[in-house]
Design a protein around this motif. Sequence first.
Motif, short mmCIF file in Angstrom:
data_model
loop_
_atom_site.label_atom_id
_atom_site.label_comp_id
_atom_site.label_asym_id
_atom_site.label_seq_id
_atom_site.Cartn_x
_atom_site.Cartn_y
_atom_site.Cartn_z
N GLN A 219 0.82 -1.20 0.00
CA GLN A 219 0.00 0.00 0.00
C GLN A 219 0.86 1.26 0.00
O GLN A 219 2.00 1.26 0.42
N GLU A 220 0.28 2.33 -0.52
CA GLU A 220 0.97 3.61 -0.55
C GLU A 220 -0.04 4.70 -0.23
O GLU A 220 -1.08 4.78 -0.88
N ILE B 26 -1.22 8.07 -0.81
CA ILE B 26 -0.92 9.00 -1.89
C ILE B 26 -1.36 10.43 -1.58
O ILE B 26 -0.90 11.36 -2.23
#
Length: 490
Positions: A20-21, A23
């Motif tokens: 996951q990132e 953003i």
Amino acid sequence: MLKKSLLACFLFLTINTFAQEMIKEFDLKLERKRDFYQVTNKTKNEIVLFSNDKEKVSSIRFDSTFNIKDSISAVRPESTYEEILGYTQKDESYNIFWGSKDRKKIFAQSFDFATKQINIKFFDLELKKEKIVKELTINNVFYIITLVKNIGNLKFYVFDPSGELDTKTVDLSKFEFNNKEGNPVNLHTVLTWESSNFFFQNINNESPPSLALSTRKNKIYTYKNDEIIFTLDTGPHATDILRINLNDFTASLKAIKQQRTISHEYDGFLFESNSFLIDDKLIQIKTNPEVLYLTISDLDGMRINTYKALRDEEIPFKNTDVFQESGTFSNKKILEKPKQFIRKINNSTPGISCYKLDGLYYTVIGSSQDIVRSGSMGMGMGMSGGFSSAPLGMSYGYTIENLISYKDKNVVYTTCLFDSNFNHLKEPVKISAFEKIRMFLEENENIKDGRTLFNKTLYKDLILFKLNTSLYLGNYNKDNQKYQFFSFSE
């Protein structure tokens, strides 16, 4: 067994650490009683997030990189209108539709980002001798679908992209559906045979459907802009497929027969069945404690492929171990013996889930069943993954319903991989972005915050949507008063 457990643990931690990132995050102060609703405009590559509390509705528009473009706020409608049912969209105007509990009163709020104006409309629906089947948005048109009692016709309340209402009736009086015994009846009769039969589970392409949702016997597929497809698996003999053309509201009905078996074969055990539709291909499962059949046909009933597994043999067309999951990934184990799989799925509701990735069909077969807890007064979730009600003030929609559908469920499953013609492939399976999100939510302490996973105070703060090729999770962090977006890719 120990190696498998260690491998699963390592894979679990690796996915949660790197998949996951975050953003984007931005400041957002909200009241304690709040809900969210999200609209993805794929044509303009933008997202509109609606949040509401007891006094106001705020709409925030984002571009494809989640920068805020602008926002508009309006007064929340009176308490008669309990939740948002759906939306329409035209140019820079977004209409959200609130409904009363009985759906006889509809309140439309239009948020026009070009003029910064709020417009409202009221609609009164008579709903005479009608029962609500489903509310959904397809191709920027919002539909309320009802069943006319006794006759069995379907009625469509159609709100176009501008928010105007039209009414269409689909005549099904000459159509013969199959009841449990395979005898011909009208749609009203087959749906009211058992109270649980009336519910139709919506399936769309926003996220890979969970097995817990897919075990529903009746489903609605909305992967086409000009057609709604209903499937009914009332009995083990056939799947009824009802197709409604949304341009002229004509209908067609086709029964796709299940795998034929001889009477008293396999010790005379009764069969259970279900199906799943993808890309105009119908995957059917038919099983009893001795045998499992998996068949794939086109919508004309032409057989594409057939697979068979016996109780005491390894399933020849599976690509993963057989897993049993109780509510969460942390309560997941491997079933070692083949007979456990067929026996366990026949103790609950069998089903199929399928999604397409890189031209291949990832097909999950198994079953879903309620976790029974002592002292429970009813968990609000049916045996096949349904929900009794949404949080007050907001409809969470398909993607969040899908995400939380494993809560309070015992699910037994294995994954099979097929090519474009449903020939079995002996290759490792990839983990979907949807599964990565499930894992991430279990491990992320900032989101979980020490609460029971997926309780109301958690999932009312989540949104989940697809944009381009990625899935995005939105979450309101109440402690930091920030809204956060996370990106997940395959």
